[in-house]
Scaffold this active site. Structure first.
Site, PDB file in Angstrom:
ATOM      1  N   ASP A  37      37.099  13.695  21.995  1.00  0.00           N
ATOM      2  CA  ASP A  37      37.556  15.090  21.932  1.00  0.00           C
ATOM      3  C   ASP A  37      38.328  15.368  23.211  1.00  0.00           C
ATOM      4  OD1 ASP A  37      37.693  17.968  21.379  1.00  0.00           O
ATOM      5  OD2 ASP A  37      36.036  17.636  20.000  1.00  0.00           O
ATOM      6  N   HIS A  60      41.649  14.050  23.532  1.00  0.00           N
ATOM      7  CA  HIS A  60      42.533  15.100  23.038  1.00  0.00           C
ATOM      8  C   HIS A  60      43.244  15.836  24.167  1.00  0.00           C
ATOM      9  CE1 HIS A  60      40.197  15.465  18.951  1.00  0.00           C
ATOM     10  NE2 HIS A  60      40.653  14.248  19.185  1.00  0.00           N
TER      11      HIS A  60
END
Length: 214
Positions: A37, A60
């Site tokens: 993430d 991310h």
């Protein structure tokens, strides 16, 4: 605060490397973060946050948000991100807010960032909603202003290297793009910019051609 790093597979969901929420005067430096993430996510009620000398990937990227999911009044300001290397990440420098939110994100600086085959090197998404790709226009929004991108370089794995998707109702204002050179990770392609309701100035942007409105 100083973190040596985290290492989580890129396929692992909801595994933020570092999440900051309801905090002031926090420093993150000299970290290597790999995750499924956000490498670093910055939540609501934060100010005076300093991120420097970080390597991110997989992951991310460095994200401010998402913010305003429940229609609350967002308060995020004085965020400084510098000297970060993004390696094969989904995003680079990202700001993400929900349409139903209110309040502000302001005085943000992303400087001296390097991208290695990053999907969205520079991205603002001010139109986030529950049904991705089918958001109805709303009169609300978190005001994003005074955001500077300075000294950014490297490669994008997609054609759109700069994507500023701002609200028609509460547009992004005082955006600065300065000394930016982004190229495609694919040798035979060219990168572009996409701007919607994004206002500001561009100085010394080599590529892609900037699309900010004055």
């Amino acid at each position: 605060m100083h973190f040596s790093g985290t290492d989580t597979p890129g396929t692992s969901p909801n595994t933020d490397g570092i999440h900051i929420q309801s905090s002031q005067h926090v420093s993150i430096a000299n970290a290597v973060i790999g995750t499924g993430d956000d490498c670093i996510s910055i939540g609501d009620y934060t100010s005076n946050i300093y991120v420097s000398s970080v390597t991110c990937g997989p992951g991310h990227g460095v994200s401010i948000g998402s913010l305003g999911r429940r229609g609350n009044f967002v308060q995020v300001e004085n965020i400084h991100v510098s000297n970060v290397q993004f390696k094969h990440t989904t995003n680079g420098a990202r700001i993400k807010t929900w349409q139903v939110g209110k309040g502000y994100v302001r005085r943000i600086t992303f400087e001296y960032l390097k991208f290695d085959s990053v999907k969205n090197p520079i991205i603002i998404d001010q139109n986030y909603c529950s049904i991705r790709g089918a958001c109805k226009e709303m009169p609300t929004g978190v005001h994003i202003s005074n955001v500077a991108y300075v000294g950014l370089s490297g490669t994008s794995s997609t054609d759109v290297a700069i994507n500023l998707n701002c609200s028609r109702s509460v547009a992004c204002t005082r955006i600065v793009l300065e000394s930016i050179e982004l190229m495609s990770a694919n040798m035979d392609r060219q990168v572009t910019s996409s701007c919607l309701n994004a206002h500001g100035n561009a100085i010394g942007v080599v590529r892609p051609d900037p699309c900010l409105q004055s």
